[in-house]
Design a protein around this motif. Structure first.
Motif, short mmCIF file in Angstrom:
data_model
loop_
_atom_site.label_atom_id
_atom_site.label_comp_id
_atom_site.label_asym_id
_atom_site.label_seq_id
_atom_site.Cartn_x
_atom_site.Cartn_y
_atom_site.Cartn_z
N MET A 55 0.83 -1.21 0.00
CA MET A 55 0.00 0.00 0.00
C MET A 55 0.87 1.26 0.00
SD MET A 55 -3.13 -0.83 2.63
CE MET A 55 -3.57 0.90 2.73
N GLN A 56 1.90 1.24 0.81
CA GLN A 56 2.75 2.42 0.94
C GLN A 56 3.66 2.62 -0.27
OE1 GLN A 56 2.33 4.69 3.40
NE2 GLN A 56 0.60 3.33 3.82
N VAL A 57 4.32 1.57 -0.70
CA VAL A 57 5.27 1.68 -1.82
C VAL A 57 4.55 1.97 -3.13
CG1 VAL A 57 6.94 0.38 -3.22
CG2 VAL A 57 7.04 0.25 -0.72
N TRP A 58 3.47 1.23 -3.39
CA TRP A 58 2.76 1.38 -4.66
C TRP A 58 1.69 2.47 -4.59
CZ3 TRP A 58 5.91 -1.19 -7.50
CH2 TRP A 58 6.41 -2.43 -7.12
N HIS A 59 1.45 3.04 -3.41
CA HIS A 59 0.37 4.03 -3.22
C HIS A 59 -0.95 3.44 -3.74
CE1 HIS A 59 3.42 6.90 -2.15
NE2 HIS A 59 4.06 6.60 -3.25
N HIS A 60 -1.25 2.25 -3.24
CA HIS A 60 -2.39 1.50 -3.75
C HIS A 60 -3.35 1.17 -2.62
CE1 HIS A 60 -4.49 -0.73 -6.72
NE2 HIS A 60 -4.25 -1.92 -6.19
N LYS A 61 -4.61 1.47 -2.83
CA LYS A 61 -5.70 1.18 -1.88
C LYS A 61 -5.55 1.98 -0.58
CE LYS A 61 -7.64 -2.09 -4.37
NZ LYS A 61 -8.83 -1.81 -5.12
N THR A 62 -4.82 3.07 -0.61
CA THR A 62 -4.57 3.83 0.61
C THR A 62 -5.79 4.60 1.11
OG1 THR A 62 -3.70 5.66 -0.70
CG2 THR A 62 -2.10 4.08 0.16
N MET A 63 -6.75 4.84 0.24
CA MET A 63 -7.94 5.59 0.64
C MET A 63 -9.12 4.69 1.00
SD MET A 63 -6.64 8.50 0.56
CE MET A 63 -8.03 9.54 0.89
N HIS A 64 -8.97 3.40 0.77
CA HIS A 64 -10.04 2.45 1.08
C HIS A 64 -9.98 2.09 2.56
CE1 HIS A 64 -11.12 1.35 -3.16
NE2 HIS A 64 -9.94 1.94 -3.36
N LYS A 65 -11.05 2.39 3.30
CA LYS A 65 -11.04 2.17 4.75
C LYS A 65 -10.83 0.71 5.11
CE LYS A 65 -13.60 6.24 5.98
NZ LYS A 65 -14.77 6.83 6.59
N LYS A 66 -11.40 -0.21 4.31
CA LYS A 66 -11.23 -1.62 4.67
C LYS A 66 -9.77 -2.06 4.53
CE LYS A 66 -13.37 -3.05 0.40
NZ LYS A 66 -14.45 -3.84 -0.14
N PHE A 67 -9.01 -1.38 3.73
CA PHE A 67 -7.58 -1.68 3.61
C PHE A 67 -6.80 -0.87 4.64
CE2 PHE A 67 -9.11 -3.22 -0.41
CZ PHE A 67 -8.34 -4.34 -0.64
N LYS A 68 -7.12 0.40 4.73
CA LYS A 68 -6.40 1.31 5.61
C LYS A 68 -6.45 0.84 7.07
CE LYS A 68 -6.09 6.29 6.42
NZ LYS A 68 -6.68 7.58 6.08
N TYR A 69 -7.63 0.43 7.53
CA TYR A 69 -7.78 0.00 8.91
C TYR A 69 -7.82 -1.52 9.04
CZ TYR A 69 -8.97 4.90 9.34
OH TYR A 69 -8.93 6.26 9.28
N GLY A 70 -8.39 -2.18 8.06
CA GLY A 70 -8.53 -3.63 8.12
C GLY A 70 -7.21 -4.37 8.13
#
Length: 88
Positions: A55-70
């Motif tokens: 998520m951090q390196v690719w800047h991918h799914k960073t705004m999706h809450k289920k990924f960010k917190y899940g």
């Protein structure tokens, strides 16, 4: 057993990291995508660190809450599980 677990976690986290990168590339190209369910399953089966790094390196799914917190919750659960397994 601990050695096998360490090798497994290394491999699944590398694979998960790469899968997040592949999905990001596919998103930029507007082509076939890896489902969010599949991305989360990779985290659940041990790739949560690879997913968070992806998520951090690719800047991918960073705004999706289920990924960010899940993903953070999955990682905490995995840490607790490993602690319980090796403390008993």
């Amino acid at each position: 057993m601990a050695k096998v677990l360490i090798y497994y976690l290394m491999v699944i986290n590398i694979v998960t990291f790469l899968v997040y990168g592949i999905d990001k590339i596919k998103a930029k190209q507007g082509s076939w995508r890896i489902s969010e369910a599949t991305l989360l399953i990779f985290a659940v089966i041990g790739g949560s660190i690879g997913a968070l790094l992806g998520m951090q390196v690719w800047h991918h799914k960073t705004m999706h809450k289920k990924f960010k917190y899940g993903l953070s919750l999955i990682l905490l659960g995995q840490i607790a599980l490993i602690y319980l397994i090796f403390e008993c």
